[in-house]
Design an enzyme around this catalytic site. Structure first.
Site, PDB file in Angstrom:
ATOM      1  N   ASP A   1       0.878  -1.168   0.000  1.00 25.83           N
ATOM      2  CA  ASP A   1       0.000   0.000   0.000  1.00 25.83           C
ATOM      3  C   ASP A   1       0.919   1.223   0.000  1.00 25.83           C
ATOM      4  O   ASP A   1       1.751   1.368   0.901  1.00 25.83           O
ATOM      5  CB  ASP A   1      -0.865   0.033   1.265  1.00 25.83           C
ATOM      6  CG  ASP A   1      -1.953  -1.038   1.254  1.00 25.83           C
ATOM      7  OD1 ASP A   1      -2.052  -1.784   0.269  1.00 25.83           O
ATOM      8  OD2 ASP A   1      -2.705  -1.120   2.243  1.00 25.83           O
TER       9      ASP A   1
ATOM     10  N   ASP B   1     -13.318  -3.542  -1.353  1.00 27.35           N
ATOM     11  CA  ASP B   1     -13.063  -3.158   0.046  1.00 27.35           C
ATOM     12  C   ASP B   1     -14.347  -3.315   0.854  1.00 27.35           C
ATOM     13  O   ASP B   1     -15.002  -2.320   1.200  1.00 27.35           O
ATOM     14  CB  ASP B   1     -12.594  -1.694   0.106  1.00 27.35           C
ATOM     15  CG  ASP B   1     -11.294  -1.474  -0.658  1.00 27.35           C
ATOM     16  OD1 ASP B   1     -10.366  -2.292  -0.517  1.00 27.35           O
ATOM     17  OD2 ASP B   1     -11.220  -0.490  -1.411  1.00 27.35           O
TER      18      ASP B   1
HETATM   19  O1  1PR Z   1     -10.448   3.172  -5.237  1.00 29.41           O
HETATM   20  O2  1PR Z   1      -9.544   2.549  -7.451  1.00 29.41           O
HETATM   21  O3  1PR Z   1      -8.624   4.508  -6.232  1.00 29.41           O
HETATM   22  O4  1PR Z   1      -8.184   2.206  -5.471  1.00 29.41           O
HETATM   23  C1  1PR Z   1      -7.679   2.443  -4.204  1.00 29.41           C
HETATM   24  C2  1PR Z   1      -7.049   1.165  -3.736  1.00 29.41           C
HETATM   25  O5  1PR Z   1      -6.378   1.434  -2.520  1.00 29.41           O
HETATM   26  C3  1PR Z   1      -8.031   0.054  -3.485  1.00 29.41           C
HETATM   27  O6  1PR Z   1      -7.520  -1.136  -4.024  1.00 29.41           O
HETATM   28  C4  1PR Z   1      -8.112  -0.048  -1.964  1.00 29.41           C
HETATM   29  O7  1PR Z   1      -8.204  -1.409  -1.571  1.00 29.41           O
HETATM   30  C5  1PR Z   1      -6.781   0.512  -1.530  1.00 29.41           C
HETATM   31  N1  1PR Z   1      -6.846   1.253  -0.270  1.00 29.41           N
HETATM   32  C6  1PR Z   1      -7.425   2.450  -0.085  1.00 29.41           C
HETATM   33  N2  1PR Z   1      -7.244   2.855   1.197  1.00 29.41           N
HETATM   34  C7  1PR Z   1      -6.548   1.884   1.801  1.00 29.41           C
HETATM   35  C8  1PR Z   1      -6.113   1.903   3.205  1.00 29.41           C
HETATM   36  O8  1PR Z   1      -5.554   0.921   3.699  1.00 29.41           O
HETATM   37  N3  1PR Z   1      -6.356   3.002   3.881  1.00 29.41           N
HETATM   38  N4  1PR Z   1      -5.644  -0.241   1.139  1.00 29.41           N
HETATM   39  C9  1PR Z   1      -6.307   0.875   0.887  1.00 29.41           C
HETATM   40  C10 1PR Z   1      -6.191  -1.421   1.064  1.00 29.41           C
HETATM   41  C11 1PR Z   1      -5.878  -3.513   1.776  1.00 29.41           C
HETATM   42  C12 1PR Z   1      -4.984  -4.526   1.257  1.00 29.41           C
HETATM   43  C13 1PR Z   1      -4.003  -4.925   2.314  1.00 29.41           C
HETATM   44  C14 1PR Z   1      -4.554  -6.235   2.796  1.00 29.41           C
HETATM   45  C15 1PR Z   1      -3.567  -7.090   3.503  1.00 29.41           C
HETATM   46  N5  1PR Z   1      -5.313  -2.233   1.660  1.00 29.41           N
HETATM   47  O9  1PR Z   1      -4.355  -4.161   0.113  1.00 29.41           O
HETATM   48  O10 1PR Z   1      -2.772  -4.965   1.747  1.00 29.41           O
HETATM   49  O11 1PR Z   1      -5.661  -5.952   3.645  1.00 29.41           O
HETATM   50  O12 1PR Z   1      -3.163  -6.514   4.682  1.00 29.41           O
HETATM   51  P1  1PR Z   1      -2.680  -7.413   5.894  1.00 29.41           P
HETATM   52  O13 1PR Z   1      -2.040  -8.629   5.306  1.00 29.41           O
HETATM   53  O14 1PR Z   1      -1.665  -6.569   6.607  1.00 29.41           O
HETATM   54  O15 1PR Z   1      -3.883  -7.710   6.693  1.00 29.41           O
HETATM   55  P2  1PR Z   1      -9.277   3.160  -6.112  1.00 29.41           P
END
Ligand code: 1PR
Length: 529
Positions: A230, A385
């Site tokens: 991320d 999400d």
């Molecule tokens: O909406 O097309 O602009 O895409 C934004 C992207 O950013 C989406 O794929 C969304 O999942 C991601 N995103 C947005 N905000 C966050 C955040 O964390 N604040 N991250 C985010 C999503 C989730 C996973 C993470 C797993 C594994 N992160 O990618 O890596 O949950 O984590 P873990 O193994 O530590 O539990 P758009």
């Protein structure tokens, strides 16, 4: 000097980087004469068969390719380039292929297998070819929904086959003309060695004879282990890898900084990650084409990382402050040119599906549809999400509910998974079953299934969520969020039909090594690379 046929297909940068990794110079074949004259030609191909054939035809390349191949000049085709050698494809009925190899390209269709095939599969070598000198039976990377079908008339071209539902042709060769369905430039060191055998060899590549038996190798498509980064601007303004708990990436007000994106991606490649995903997590508010550092991250990563790269965040149409309009296809194209193999769409997929439900039909111009038409379904991932919404009465919710083993705060026995946008900041009146089935219909090729409730918690994947989605789609599903130890990966593969599992925090913090995850899954009997 290696000539490269760049006719605007998907990720050609990775092929360039793979060729350069041997210290070789590249010249673009831009005119039909170059194609015929080039000493060695690499013909990459990503995307839709019809689009590829049309581009070749418009550039005047089809006749030049036929001529070159008739002369038997050293040529290496990749993926759709292999398919282009055949007579035609079910992907584009009525569009003629080059017609050099007898036979048709067909769609995978077997109940129980995910289509596209995405991931690492093995080869059954039919002939002793110098192309495979030094090859030890390692799995190689495939990404495709269509396959070249074996028949009596094309056996003399068949170098090896692979089984995915069907046994199909995974490499062809006659004399110096070679083509592979797998991507050598994305298959780690084993793939680079095969490409190197073509690029560096001075002697003939002609086959020496039939192999008496298949080279031993574990059979079947491997379960993939994906490292996810991320990425966002840190408090110093530079891009950092961060990681949240339930999507909150700040600790005491500051963005958590877990490392530099390019350095971490290289580390995961060397540690055996099957794929690497970058999510530009503030892409929903920043426009990626103005966010040059993210493109640079991809460009630099693809110089050293020879496994598939996915990029997500901000893939949507956009009009900048000067009134210049960029389509989602423009954004995706820029990412592919920077080294991405797949793009992932989050918020825009939700908006598209809500529109679809309002109008009762597709518009034909959504990001999913447009990118899928040009680059193929396998290049379009939907990042979901979701978070749980508990209900006492499943019938009253208006959504696809499950009966859960994890009761809610008021002992509710049912829940549905609500889709969110903008990194979980806004919930929508849409459940994951609706979102994923409609996205598949619109042309998406894979689901990256996060779970806000589990994210960063290290308590294991949400198996109920994954099972619900696997039951309604036939495209591959990547389980994400919540991994805390190797047994969680074993559990997700044993209890659900997940095609791949992704983790972030445990890898960034060096709590668990990728090799230990793979060893645990292999010991439990799952095919692993
Ligand atoms: O909406 O097309 O602009 O895409 C934004 C992207 O950013 C989406 O794929 C969304 O999942 C991601 N995103 C947005 N905000 C966050 C955040 O964390 N604040 N991250 C985010 C999503 C989730 C996973 C993470 C797993 C594994 N992160 O990618 O890596 O949950 O984590 P873990 O193994 O530590 O539990 P758009």
């Amino acid at each position: 000097m290696i000539y490269l046929l760049d006719y605007g297909a998907g990720n050609v940068r990775s092929v360039r980087n793979a060729i350069r990794s041997f210290g070789l110079e590249i010249q673009d074949a831009v005119r039909p004469e170059d194609i015929v004259a080039a000493e060695k030609l690499v013909f990459p191909g990503v995307g839709n068969f019809g689009v590829v054939m049309r581009r070749l035809e418009e550039a005047g390349f089809t006749q030049a390719l036929r001529e070159r191949i008739a002369l038997g000049k050293p040529t290496f085709g990749i993926c759709v380039a292999l398919q282009a050698l055949f007579e035609g494809s079910e992907e584009a009925p009525g569009v003629a292929g080059l017609g050099i190899i007898p036979g048709q390209v067909k769609r995978f269709f077997k109940p129980g297998i995910s289509v596209p095939q995405i991931g690492w599969n093995n080869l059954k070598l039919w002939r002793d070819s110098p192309l495979f000198a030094g090859y030890g039976g390692e799995r190689l990377y495939f990404v495709h929904s269509f396959y070249a079908a074996l028949n009596e008339k094309n056996r003399d071209w068949t170098l090896c086959t692979t089984t995915y539902g069907e046994e199909y042709i995974s490499a062809v060769g006659k004399g110096e003309v070679i083509a592979t369905q797998f991507h050598p430039e994305k298959s780690g060191q084993a793939g680079l060695n095969i490409l190197g055998n073509f690029l560096r060899r001075r002697e003939s590549l002609a086959c020496s004879g039939n192999r008496p038996e298949a080279l031993a190798g574990q059979s079947g498509l491997a379960k993939r282990i994906i490292a996810c980064l991320d990425v966002r601007a840190g408090d110093q303004g530079d891009l950092v890898v961060t990681k949240g708990d339930q999507y909150d990436v700040r600790e005491k007000g500051a963005v958590r900084n877990l490392g530099q994106p390019v350095a971490l991606a290289k580390r995961y490649y060397l540690e055996g990650a099957d794929e690497i995903t970058f999510l530009n997590i503030t892409g929903f508010r920043d426009f990626p084409l103005q966010d040059q550092p993210m493109l640079e991250v991809l460009e630099k990563t693809s110089e050293k990382v020879f496994v598939p790269l996915t990029i997500g965040g901000g893939i949507r149409a956009f009009t900048d402050k000067n009134g210049v309009h960029y389509s989602a296809l423009d954004v995706a194209a820029r990412y592919f040119r920077a080294g991405a193999d797949k793009i992932s769409i989050g918020s825009d997929a939700v908006t598209t599906v809500l529109k679809y439900l309002r109008h009762g039909q597709a518009t034909g111009d959504s990001a999913i549809e447009r990118i899928s038409r040009v680059y193929g379904a396998q290049a379009v991932v939907i990042s979901v999400d979701p978070r749980r919404v508990y209900v006492a009465d499943p019938g009253a919710s208006g959504h696809a509910c499950i009966e859960t083993n994890i009761p809610g705060p008021n002992n509710e026995k049912y829940c549905w998974y609500q889709c969110t946008i903008k990194g979980g900041r806004e919930g929508c009146d849409l459940d994951v079953a609706q979102l994923t089935t409609i996205c598949e219909k619109l042309g998406a090729g894979e689901i990256l299934l996060n779970c806000i409730d589990r994210d960063g918690g290290n308590q294991g994947f949400d198996l109920e969520l994954i099972a619900q989605v696997k039951a309604v789609v036939s495209i591959p599903v990547i389980a994400s969020s919540g991994a805390g130890k190797p047994d969680h990966f074993v559990e997700v593969f044993r209890e659900t039909q997940a095609d791949a599992a992704l983790a972030a925090g445990i890898f960034h913090r060096r709590q668990v090594a990728i090799a230990d995850v793979k060893a645990a899954c292999a010991a439990a009997g799952f095919p692993m690379r």
